[in-house]
Design a protein around this motif. Structure first.
Motif, PDB file in Angstrom:
ATOM      1  N   MET A   1       0.833  -1.207   0.000  1.00  0.00           N
ATOM      2  CA  MET A   1       0.000   0.000   0.000  1.00  0.00           C
ATOM      3  C   MET A   1       0.872   1.264   0.000  1.00  0.00           C
ATOM      4  N   LEU A   2       1.917   1.248   0.837  1.00  0.00           N
ATOM      5  CA  LEU A   2       2.810   2.405   0.930  1.00  0.00           C
ATOM      6  C   LEU A   2       3.495   2.672  -0.409  1.00  0.00           C
ATOM      7  N   GLN A   3       3.948   1.599  -1.059  1.00  0.00           N
ATOM      8  CA  GLN A   3       4.614   1.763  -2.348  1.00  0.00           C
ATOM      9  C   GLN A   3       3.672   2.339  -3.398  1.00  0.00           C
ATOM     10  N   LEU A   4       2.408   1.936  -3.346  1.00  0.00           N
ATOM     11  CA  LEU A   4       1.415   2.468  -4.275  1.00  0.00           C
ATOM     12  C   LEU A   4       1.215   3.960  -4.040  1.00  0.00           C
ATOM     13  N   LEU A   5       1.112   4.360  -2.768  1.00  0.00           N
ATOM     14  CA  LEU A   5       0.934   5.776  -2.444  1.00  0.00           C
ATOM     15  C   LEU A   5       2.134   6.591  -2.902  1.00  0.00           C
ATOM     16  N   ARG A   6       3.324   5.995  -2.776  1.00  0.00           N
ATOM     17  CA  ARG A   6       4.538   6.707  -3.207  1.00  0.00           C
ATOM     18  C   ARG A   6       4.524   6.939  -4.718  1.00  0.00           C
ATOM     19  N   LYS A   7       4.043   5.948  -5.462  1.00  0.00           N
ATOM     20  CA  LYS A   7       3.968   6.106  -6.914  1.00  0.00           C
ATOM     21  C   LYS A   7       2.930   7.152  -7.299  1.00  0.00           C
ATOM     22  N   ILE A   8       1.811   7.151  -6.602  1.00  0.00           N
ATOM     23  CA  ILE A   8       0.759   8.139  -6.867  1.00  0.00           C
ATOM     24  C   ILE A   8       1.269   9.553  -6.600  1.00  0.00           C
ATOM     25  N   ALA A   9       2.180   9.676  -5.632  1.00  0.00           N
ATOM     26  CA  ALA A   9       2.705  10.993  -5.234  1.00  0.00           C
ATOM     27  C   ALA A   9       3.819  11.495  -6.142  1.00  0.00           C
ATOM     28  N   PHE A  10       4.085  10.796  -7.240  1.00  0.00           N
ATOM     29  CA  PHE A  10       5.195  11.173  -8.125  1.00  0.00           C
ATOM     30  C   PHE A  10       5.140  12.633  -8.577  1.00  0.00           C
ATOM     31  N   PRO A  11       3.973  13.181  -8.958  1.00  0.00           N
ATOM     32  CA  PRO A  11       3.947  14.600  -9.365  1.00  0.00           C
ATOM     33  C   PRO A  11       4.437  15.534  -8.251  1.00  0.00           C
ATOM     34  N   PHE A  12       4.133  15.198  -6.993  1.00  0.00           N
ATOM     35  CA  PHE A  12       4.583  16.035  -5.874  1.00  0.00           C
ATOM     36  C   PHE A  12       6.108  15.969  -5.737  1.00  0.00           C
ATOM     37  N   SER A  13       6.679  14.794  -6.050  1.00  0.00           N
ATOM     38  CA  SER A  13       8.132  14.668  -5.969  1.00  0.00           C
ATOM     39  C   SER A  13       8.817  15.532  -7.029  1.00  0.00           C
ATOM     40  N   LEU A  14       8.169  15.718  -8.181  1.00  0.00           N
ATOM     41  CA  LEU A  14       8.723  16.589  -9.213  1.00  0.00           C
ATOM     42  C   LEU A  14       8.745  18.042  -8.734  1.00  0.00           C
ATOM     43  N   VAL A  15       7.673  18.451  -8.077  1.00  0.00           N
ATOM     44  CA  VAL A  15       7.617  19.816  -7.526  1.00  0.00           C
ATOM     45  C   VAL A  15       8.679  19.978  -6.452  1.00  0.00           C
ATOM     46  N   TYR A  16       8.796  18.973  -5.584  1.00  0.00           N
ATOM     47  CA  TYR A  16       9.797  19.020  -4.517  1.00  0.00           C
ATOM     48  C   TYR A  16      11.199  19.144  -5.115  1.00  0.00           C
ATOM     49  N   GLY A  17      11.478  18.320  -6.139  1.00  0.00           N
ATOM     50  CA  GLY A  17      12.786  18.351  -6.787  1.00  0.00           C
ATOM     51  C   GLY A  17      13.094  19.709  -7.405  1.00  0.00           C
ATOM     52  N   LEU A  18      12.078  20.345  -7.991  1.00  0.00           N
ATOM     53  CA  LEU A  18      12.254  21.665  -8.581  1.00  0.00           C
ATOM     54  C   LEU A  18      12.632  22.696  -7.523  1.00  0.00           C
ATOM     55  N   VAL A  19      11.967  22.647  -6.380  1.00  0.00           N
ATOM     56  CA  VAL A  19      12.272  23.570  -5.282  1.00  0.00           C
ATOM     57  C   VAL A  19      13.703  23.349  -4.787  1.00  0.00           C
ATOM     58  N   VAL A  20      14.104  22.083  -4.659  1.00  0.00           N
ATOM     59  CA  VAL A  20      15.457  21.752  -4.216  1.00  0.00           C
ATOM     60  C   VAL A  20      16.491  22.303  -5.195  1.00  0.00           C
TER      61      VAL A  20
END
Length: 331
Positions: A1-20
């Protein structure tokens, strides 16, 4: 379940990476300023969230610089206090956070302080303690300070080059920022790691010409320490053992105990977990409770029959000599 949620959150990781990337760009171009200090500073950190062995590395360095006046400065993650705070006889784990409190209890001869603002913390230490060296715990992302030497940790089972940004992965900083490290240490390696495997990892990490890649294993003590008495590992092999962990990666400890023939029930909590009374009720009356040193300082005095396993980084002869010769030249 956690891995699925992490994959769903991929767009948020792109935003996070941009800020970094933007933040690092502003420091790299001088828009945001990094400061150096008269006192030598040695940074220990990582690019991911937890699980690389920062506290055992700080302990390794404290032992290396025994006989010198050193100070450890941490942000004091999840502490209940604010601002700059000295560790003293009246400090609690809630004041300092688990890792600084552990260091203060274990090495009372050194200065331990916490401050989320590392610049203010260094200034306080320079004015009042005047240490020969300041160890900056978990400060690789704190770019307002430019340390004299930076050690970047990455775990063997989850190299930063194989990871991705939060929340899909565990990276809190860009892989490119590894360029700021003077030394990269691959932690939690299997014992007797072959030279071909070391070469494979070095090829993946692609260190710059000025960077040295070292390899470390975790060594667990066979003596289990408690508040009233100590036990040896053979003492508990026929006992009913409960293992309680609140760290990012308990797997190496689990594997070690299993390899030693210890049978146990494992209560696994998240990293830096604050144990509530309802949590403790689950194992309060168990015959023998075994935990990590970091968790011990949060559970001490709240449960009986509590013991912890000490852990330390171990280096090969050549890597150990490199660290000792290189780092002692700082002071």
């Amino acid at each position: 379940m956690l891995q699925l949620l992490r994959k769903i959150a991929f767009p948020f990781s792109l935003v996070y990476g941009l800020v970094v990337h933007l933040r690092n760009f502003l420091y790299d171009t001088g828009v945001f300023k990094s400061h150096t200090y008269n006192t030598p500073t040695l940074c220990v950190g990582n690019l991911s969230v937890g699980g690389t062995g920062k506290t055992p590395m700080i302990e390794f360095l404290v032992r290396m610089f025994k006989g010198h006046t050193i100070a450890v400065l941490s942000r004091g993650y999840k502490r209940q206090s604010k601002g700059f705070l000295w560790a003293d006889a009246n400090s609690s784990v809630l004041d300092l956070g688990d890792e600084p409190y552990q260091l203060h209890q274990k090495f009372p001869e050194i200065t331990v302080a916490v401050d989320a603002d590392r610049r203010n913390g260094i200034t306080q230490l320079e004015n009042k303690v005047k240490p020969e060296l300041i160890l900056l715990d978990d400060a690789f992302q704190h770019r307002r300070v430019k340390p004299n030497f930076s050690i970047l940790l990455t775990s063997y089972g989850n190299l930063y080059v194989d990871d991705w940004y939060l929340p899909t992965g565990d990276l809190r900083d860009s892989k490119r920022e590894a360029k700021r490290a003077d030394c990269i240490i691959v932690t939690k390696c299997p014992k007797n790691l072959s030279q071909s495997e070391k070469n494979r990892i070095q090829h993946k990490l692609k260190p710059l010409p000025h960077q040295k890649v070292l390899f470390a294993t975790l060594e667990y003590s066979t003596i289990l320490k408690g508040e009233v008495e100590n036990l040896s590992l053979p003492d508990i092999k026929k006992k009913k053992v409960t293992l309680v962990t609140g760290i990012a990666q308990p797997e190496p400890l689990v594997q070690y105990l299993q390899s030693e023939g210890v049978l146990f029930e494992h209560y696994k909590f998240g990293d830096h977990h604050h144990f509530s009374e309802s949590d403790i009720q689950k194992f309060r009356d168990h015959a023998l409770i075994l935990t990590t040193e970091k968790d011990y300082v949060r559970l001490q005095g709240r449960v009986k029959n509590l013991f912890y396993v000490e852990v330390a980084h171990s280096f090969g002869t050549e890597d150990h000599l490199f660290l000792e010769e290189t780092l002692k030249s700082l002071i």
